[in-house]
Design an enzyme around this catalytic site. Structure first.
Site, PDB file in Angstrom:
ATOM      1  N   GLU A 201     -50.674  14.375  38.991  1.00 37.03           N
ATOM      2  CA  GLU A 201     -49.716  14.580  37.899  1.00 37.03           C
ATOM      3  C   GLU A 201     -50.422  14.754  36.562  1.00 37.03           C
ATOM      4  OE1 GLU A 201     -46.937  13.307  34.625  1.00 37.03           O
ATOM      5  OE2 GLU A 201     -48.881  12.506  35.239  1.00 37.03           O
ATOM      6  N   ASP A 248     -41.286   6.818  35.999  1.00 37.05           N
ATOM      7  CA  ASP A 248     -42.532   7.008  35.259  1.00 37.05           C
ATOM      8  C   ASP A 248     -42.508   6.169  33.986  1.00 37.05           C
ATOM      9  OD1 ASP A 248     -45.035   7.975  34.653  1.00 37.05           O
ATOM     10  OD2 ASP A 248     -44.449  10.070  34.466  1.00 37.05           O
TER      11      ASP A 248
END
Length: 399
Positions: A201, A248
């Site tokens: 990511e 997140d």
């Protein structure tokens, strides 16, 4: 992860327009207060020192392609194999060059863990829809030895805790359904849970469309062209995703988390999560609350109760910020997948700083997130009557 203006693709715009023409509905049954109280807190599972901790093994540098990255992935595989053997674990692999590594191909490995009803499994992959819980497990290349506790070691540990918490209830539900004659002809019977632990990511140098979300881009592209058998209910793995819930930057209370509703198409799911949070706060189940007994001052006066999901009454004409935050969901939403993005705005004060480590996690907040998303998942999967079992310790905190 990083925030950057991201233009909406044509596919995304079409998805938003279609949301006004199609009413999205799903079976969703809120848990009773007693069921909410039955959900276990992580406790030692989120310890920074306990050898059995789910969190501790992830709190190491784990840059994509590094030994630490491989070590954490092996830990995930071992966890599912030893603790949750009924879950199916597979991997999706890709390689790419990066701006920081020149011509060297860096490997990116996504781990996919899923559990589906046994009769749906027998019918084939194309007959099961999945609530999909997602976090990335890689860490940034810089600063040196960056841990990324909120970004996203703690969210990964939350997903492991949720899978472990609900596994027995899933077994009991599906055994009861099988005994009553459930089969794949009923779509509501063919619902499972899928956990995606995504690699790559983080940007290696600076966030761009090509230097970020390496694993997510590869997985979404591969799943788009991986057909399920002809005549399947769901045409490919992307089509099988009921809702993509991305966690997140969770685990700190500096500042107090505020989660906007980012996408109009999934505001209904945001409202479900907001309602679950409100009911859990009313039951006194959030240890991070200033009104929890452990937080009260000598006067014992109630304080303003925080609200993480603060926009349940948002209207279609309000500002929706989904296109402003780049994260692992982007290649999926571009292909029509429904997204519930659970990320605070503003970002935590430790974001992309060396202080984003285990010592700077607020453990009450981290545990509260794990229990909240577990409750949302249990409600989605309709596990009310299968949660409270003899010998399972119930957690109750009185205000």
């Amino acid at each position: 992860m990083a925030r950057h203006p991201m233009p909406l693709s044509f596919t995304h715009l079409v998805t938003i327009l279609l949301s006004f023409l199609v009413t999205l509905s799903t079976t969703y049954t809120p848990l009773s207060p007693s069921a909410l109280r039955s959900l276990p807190r992580p406790g030692p599972s989120f310890s920074l020192t306990d050898p059995s901790s789910l969190l501790k093994p992830i709190l190491i540098p784990r840059v994509s392609g590094s030994e630490g990255n491989s070590q954490v992935r092996s830990y995930f595989a071992s966890f599912f194999a030893s603790t949750l053997p009924k879950w199916t674990v597979t991997y999706q692999n890709s390689t790419s060059t990066t701006p920081a590594t020149g011509s060297r191909q860096i490997p990116f490995v996504n781990l996919i863990a899923k559990r589906a009803p046994p009769w749906a499994t027998e019918e084939g992959e194309g007959e099961t829809s999945y609530l999909t819980l997602v976090a990335h497990y890689d860490s940034k290349l810089t600063p040196t030895d960056f841990i990324g506790a909120t970004d996203s070691a703690a969210p990964c540990a939350m997903l492991l805790h949720i899978a472990q918490t609900l596994d027995t209830a899933l077994t009991k539900k599906w055994e009861a359904m099988a005994a009553s004659g459930a089969d794949s002809s009923d779509l509501d019977s063919n619902r499972g849970i899928q956990v995606l632990l995504l690699d790559g990511e983080e940007a290696f140098r600076s966030w761009t469309a090509t230097d970020s979300i390496y694993g997510a881009r590869s997985l979404a592209a591969e799943w788009e062209v991986t057909p399920h058998p002809a005549m399947s209910t769901y045409k490919n793995p992307l089509d099988s995703i009921e809702l993509f819930v991305l966690l997140d930057l969770l685990g700190t209370n500096e500042p107090e988390p505020k989660i906007p509703s980012y996408y109009v198409t999934t505001h209904w799911a945001y409202q479900k999560m907001a309602d679950t949070e409100a009911r859990m706060r009313a039951e006194g189940l959030f240890h991070s609350s200033p009104n929890h007994p452990s937080k009260r001052d000598d006067k014992g006066e109630r304080k303003q109760e925080p609200v993480w999901f603060f926009e349940p009454d948002k209207s279609d004409t309000n500002r929706w910020m989904g296109g402003l935050i780049g994260d692992d969901h982007m290649p999926f939403i571009e292909r029509g997948v429904e997204i519930l993005h659970v990320i605070p705005t503003p970002f935590p004060s430790v974001w992309h700083r060396p202080e984003d480590d285990g010592a700077h996690l607020d453990m009450d907040t981290t545990e509260d997130w794990a229990v909240l998303v577990a409750a949302f998942t249990a409600e989605w999967m309709e596990l009310e009557e299968y949660l409270a079992a003899p010998g399972v310790k119930k957690i109750r905190d009185e205000l």
